[in-house]
Enzyme design. Structure first.
Site, PDB file in Angstrom:
ATOM      1  N   SER A 148       0.824  -1.215   0.000  1.00 25.31           N
ATOM      2  CA  SER A 148       0.000   0.000   0.000  1.00 25.31           C
ATOM      3  C   SER A 148       0.854   1.260   0.000  1.00 25.31           C
ATOM      4  O   SER A 148       0.327   2.340  -0.234  1.00 25.31           O
ATOM      5  CB  SER A 148      -0.957  -0.017   1.188  1.00 25.31           C
ATOM      6  OG  SER A 148      -0.300  -0.410   2.348  1.00 25.31           O
ATOM      7  N   HIS A 158      -1.686  -2.826  -7.150  1.00 22.33           N
ATOM      8  CA  HIS A 158      -2.306  -2.411  -5.895  1.00 22.33           C
ATOM      9  C   HIS A 158      -3.831  -2.423  -5.997  1.00 22.33           C
ATOM     10  O   HIS A 158      -4.418  -1.617  -6.722  1.00 22.33           O
ATOM     11  CB  HIS A 158      -1.791  -1.006  -5.522  1.00 22.33           C
ATOM     12  CG  HIS A 158      -2.256  -0.539  -4.183  1.00 22.33           C
ATOM     13  ND1 HIS A 158      -2.455   0.774  -3.884  1.00 22.33           N
ATOM     14  CD2 HIS A 158      -2.562  -1.223  -3.055  1.00 22.33           C
ATOM     15  CE1 HIS A 158      -2.868   0.883  -2.634  1.00 22.33           C
ATOM     16  NE2 HIS A 158      -2.937  -0.313  -2.111  1.00 22.33           N
ATOM     17  N   GLU A 215      -4.082   0.128  -9.088  1.00 23.21           N
ATOM     18  CA  GLU A 215      -2.957   0.991  -9.441  1.00 23.21           C
ATOM     19  C   GLU A 215      -1.832   0.079  -9.935  1.00 23.21           C
ATOM     20  O   GLU A 215      -1.413  -0.837  -9.212  1.00 23.21           O
ATOM     21  CB  GLU A 215      -2.459   1.772  -8.214  1.00 23.21           C
ATOM     22  CG  GLU A 215      -3.408   2.870  -7.762  1.00 23.21           C
ATOM     23  CD  GLU A 215      -2.909   3.612  -6.514  1.00 23.21           C
ATOM     24  OE1 GLU A 215      -3.236   4.786  -6.370  1.00 23.21           O
ATOM     25  OE2 GLU A 215      -2.212   3.005  -5.679  1.00 23.21           O
ATOM     26  N   ASN A 241      -3.641   6.310  -1.812  1.00 24.30           N
ATOM     27  CA  ASN A 241      -3.299   6.378  -0.384  1.00 24.30           C
ATOM     28  C   ASN A 241      -2.647   7.698   0.007  1.00 24.30           C
ATOM     29  O   ASN A 241      -2.752   8.133   1.161  1.00 24.30           O
ATOM     30  CB  ASN A 241      -2.399   5.203   0.006  1.00 24.30           C
ATOM     31  CG  ASN A 241      -3.200   3.920   0.128  1.00 24.30           C
ATOM     32  OD1 ASN A 241      -4.427   3.951   0.230  1.00 24.30           O
ATOM     33  ND2 ASN A 241      -2.531   2.784   0.111  1.00 24.30           N
TER      34      ASN A 241
HETATM   35  N1  3HC Z   1     -16.044  -7.536   1.492  1.00 22.80           N
HETATM   36  C1  3HC Z   1     -16.581  -8.062   0.381  1.00 22.80           C
HETATM   37  N2  3HC Z   1     -17.689  -7.555  -0.210  1.00 22.80           N
HETATM   38  C2  3HC Z   1     -18.267  -6.486   0.368  1.00 22.80           C
HETATM   39  C3  3HC Z   1     -17.768  -5.893   1.541  1.00 22.80           C
HETATM   40  C4  3HC Z   1     -16.603  -6.466   2.106  1.00 22.80           C
HETATM   41  N3  3HC Z   1     -16.031  -5.954   3.212  1.00 22.80           N
HETATM   42  N4  3HC Z   1     -18.563  -4.860   1.880  1.00 22.80           N
HETATM   43  C5  3HC Z   1     -19.533  -4.807   0.950  1.00 22.80           C
HETATM   44  N5  3HC Z   1     -19.346  -5.774   0.044  1.00 22.80           N
HETATM   45  C6  3HC Z   1     -20.152  -6.042  -1.136  1.00 22.80           C
HETATM   46  C7  3HC Z   1     -21.560  -6.446  -0.775  1.00 22.80           C
HETATM   47  O1  3HC Z   1     -21.667  -7.833  -0.550  1.00 22.80           O
HETATM   48  C8  3HC Z   1     -22.331  -5.996  -1.994  1.00 22.80           C
HETATM   49  O2  3HC Z   1     -22.140  -6.953  -3.029  1.00 22.80           O
HETATM   50  P1  3HC Z   1     -23.364  -7.414  -3.953  1.00 22.80           P
HETATM   51  O3  3HC Z   1     -23.785  -6.174  -4.692  1.00 22.80           O
HETATM   52  O4  3HC Z   1     -22.749  -8.450  -4.833  1.00 22.80           O
HETATM   53  O5  3HC Z   1     -24.408  -7.917  -3.042  1.00 22.80           O
HETATM   54  C9  3HC Z   1     -21.594  -4.722  -2.453  1.00 22.80           C
HETATM   55  O6  3HC Z   1     -20.285  -4.824  -1.885  1.00 22.80           O
HETATM   56  C10 3HC Z   1     -22.268  -3.480  -1.965  1.00 22.80           C
HETATM   57  O7  3HC Z   1     -22.369  -3.581  -0.558  1.00 22.80           O
HETATM   58  P2  3HC Z   1     -23.524  -2.932   0.307  1.00 22.80           P
HETATM   59  O8  3HC Z   1     -24.731  -2.658  -0.538  1.00 22.80           O
HETATM   60  O9  3HC Z   1     -23.718  -3.726   1.567  1.00 22.80           O
HETATM   61  O10 3HC Z   1     -22.884  -1.616   0.858  1.00 22.80           O
HETATM   62  P3  3HC Z   1     -22.440  -0.321   0.098  1.00 22.80           P
HETATM   63  O11 3HC Z   1     -23.217  -0.081  -1.147  1.00 22.80           O
HETATM   64  O12 3HC Z   1     -22.438   0.674   1.159  1.00 22.80           O
HETATM   65  O13 3HC Z   1     -20.936  -0.629  -0.337  1.00 22.80           O
HETATM   66  C11 3HC Z   1     -18.651  -0.521   0.109  1.00 22.80           C
HETATM   67  C12 3HC Z   1     -19.969  -1.050   0.584  1.00 22.80           C
HETATM   68  C13 3HC Z   1     -18.343  -1.040  -1.289  1.00 22.80           C
HETATM   69  C14 3HC Z   1     -17.570  -1.031   1.086  1.00 22.80           C
HETATM   70  C15 3HC Z   1     -18.724   1.046   0.082  1.00 22.80           C
HETATM   71  O14 3HC Z   1     -19.086   1.507   1.344  1.00 22.80           O
HETATM   72  C16 3HC Z   1     -17.440   1.699  -0.323  1.00 22.80           C
HETATM   73  O15 3HC Z   1     -17.130   1.835  -1.489  1.00 22.80           O
HETATM   74  N6  3HC Z   1     -16.647   2.166   0.687  1.00 22.80           N
HETATM   75  C17 3HC Z   1     -15.344   2.777   0.432  1.00 22.80           C
HETATM   76  C18 3HC Z   1     -14.330   1.718   0.212  1.00 22.80           C
HETATM   77  C19 3HC Z   1     -12.973   2.292  -0.087  1.00 22.80           C
HETATM   78  O16 3HC Z   1     -12.751   3.479  -0.192  1.00 22.80           O
HETATM   79  N7  3HC Z   1     -11.985   1.397  -0.235  1.00 22.80           N
HETATM   80  C20 3HC Z   1     -10.621   1.768  -0.488  1.00 22.80           C
HETATM   81  C21 3HC Z   1      -9.827   1.701   0.767  1.00 22.80           C
HETATM   82  S1  3HC Z   1      -8.135   2.154   0.518  1.00 22.80           S
HETATM   83  C22 3HC Z   1      -7.384   0.696   0.139  1.00 22.80           C
HETATM   84  O17 3HC Z   1      -7.947  -0.367   0.154  1.00 22.80           O
HETATM   85  C23 3HC Z   1      -5.935   0.788  -0.203  1.00 22.80           C
HETATM   86  C24 3HC Z   1      -5.091   0.077   0.796  1.00 22.80           C
HETATM   87  O18 3HC Z   1      -3.770   0.085   0.345  1.00 22.80           O
HETATM   88  C25 3HC Z   1      -5.154   0.684   2.181  1.00 22.80           C
END
Ligand code: 3HC
Length: 282
Positions: free
Chosen positions: A117, A138, A150, A188
């Site tokens: 990351s 990434h 990425e 990030n």
């Molecule tokens: N794991 C797997 N699948 C997940 C999940 C998880 N933790 N959370 C939600 N999902 C899935 C659900 O099962 C659902 O799938 P489906 O449509 O097939 O049924 C879909 O995602 C949508 O979920 P929900 O309707 O329950 O919830 P939301 O519409 O609120 O979406 C979310 C959840 C996708 C997590 C959304 O809140 C989101 O986009 N959040 C931001 C995530 C983000 O910014 N991630 C980047 C982090 S930085 C990173 O990872 C980099 C690293 O280096 C630190």
């Protein structure tokens, strides 16, 4: 490309492996202990069962995915891999050791990729004799859902390696961006300092964690608030990224929030430990 090895059966590694298996690749998930690997396999089954119960996947589809996945502690299964994606702990020394071993085990054509990351791709690549075939790939959490990858060039990454991995990201249904190595890369570098700012707002008593998250959801249209997102990513991971950006840039504006560090020291790491800025035990 046919066979992919994913190093690390944690949250990211397992989801990355699932993404490849869904696209028809043979995938090996490798971690260091039988206990971890059994746990990863159980979590995969649980996640796929959830998809089946939602009607998003049928039983045959589930069997097809699991049939393409092998769980192991044996690094030698990487010998004939076309690509290895490493998603182990965010520690340069550990990553260098893993890749030095892989460099000896894998066939000469194998591309080595890290899902780091924020750690320097060039620094990890230096542990191998094939820095031209080394690259950053990434993914974003949850990797089964998030579209971005990425694709990060280290100092010696060849154009051929870059093109292969960029196209591969499209093949597995992702939408890649090209990034030149820099601490935190693109997402990030922007996202984690924002989460860090949110930690400081809690620390200085400006607002509660609930209200900070609500403010950013309703005021900036973010799908989840910064503190809930920190809990999803893992507060230890957020801290490691802040520390890397700070050390590499030397810029005090990237100093980690004292509250973030305190929470990590206390073991409040977010969803994975049941408690972070929010409580997940309820
Ligand atoms: N794991 C797997 N699948 C997940 C999940 C998880 N933790 N959370 C939600 N999902 C899935 C659900 O099962 C659902 O799938 P489906 O449509 O097939 O049924 C879909 O995602 C949508 O979920 P929900 O309707 O329950 O919830 P939301 O519409 O609120 O979406 C979310 C959840 C996708 C997590 C959304 O809140 C989101 O986009 N959040 C931001 C995530 C983000 O910014 N991630 C980047 C982090 S930085 C990173 O990872 C980099 C690293 O280096 C630190």
């Amino acid at each position: 490309m046919k066979k992919i090895v994913v190093i690390g059966g944690g949250t990211m590694g397992l989801d990355i492996a699932q993404v490849f298996a869904r696209s028809g690749f043979d995938v090996v998930v490798r971690d260091i202990s039988e206990e971890i690997i059994k746990n990863s396999e159980a979590r995969l089954n649980k996640a796929l069962d959830k998809q089946v119960s939602k009607g998003k996947l049928d039983e045959a589809g589930k069997q097809a995915i699991t049939g393409r996945m092998t769980f192991t502690t044996d690094l030698n299964l990487a010998a004939d891999a076309d690509l290895v994606v490493e998603a182990a702990i965010e520690n340069l020394d550990i990553k260098k050791q893993v890749f030095a071993d892989l460099d000896k085990i894998c066939k000469p054509e194998t591309i080595l990729a890290s899902n780091t990351s924020s750690i320097s791709i060039t620094a990890i690549a230096a542990a191998t004799q094939r820095p031209d075939k080394f690259i950053g790939m990434h993914f974003f959490n949850p990797a089964t859902v998030m579209k971005l990858v990425e694709v990060i060039r280290g100092a010696k990454t060849s154009d051929e390696t870059f093109k292969t991995v960029y196209e591969l990201a499209k093949t597995i249904g992702k939408d890649p961006v090209e990034v030149n190595e820099a601490p935190g890369f693109v997402v990030n570098k922007i996202l984690i300092p924002m989460i860090n700012e949110a930690c400081d707002l809690v620390y200085t008593g400006v607002a509660s964690a609930e209200d900070i998250d609500k403010a950013m959801q309703l005021g900036a249209n973010h799908p989840m608030g910064p503190l809930a997102l920190g809990d999803l990513i893992g507060l230890d991971v957020c801290l490691a990224i802040m520390d890397t950006i700070y050390q590499e840039s030397g810029d005090p504006k990237y100093r980690a929030s004292l509250l973030l560090r305190k929470m990590v020291r206390a073991g409040f790491l977010g969803r994975k430990t049941g408690k972070g800025f929010h409580d997940y035990n309820k």
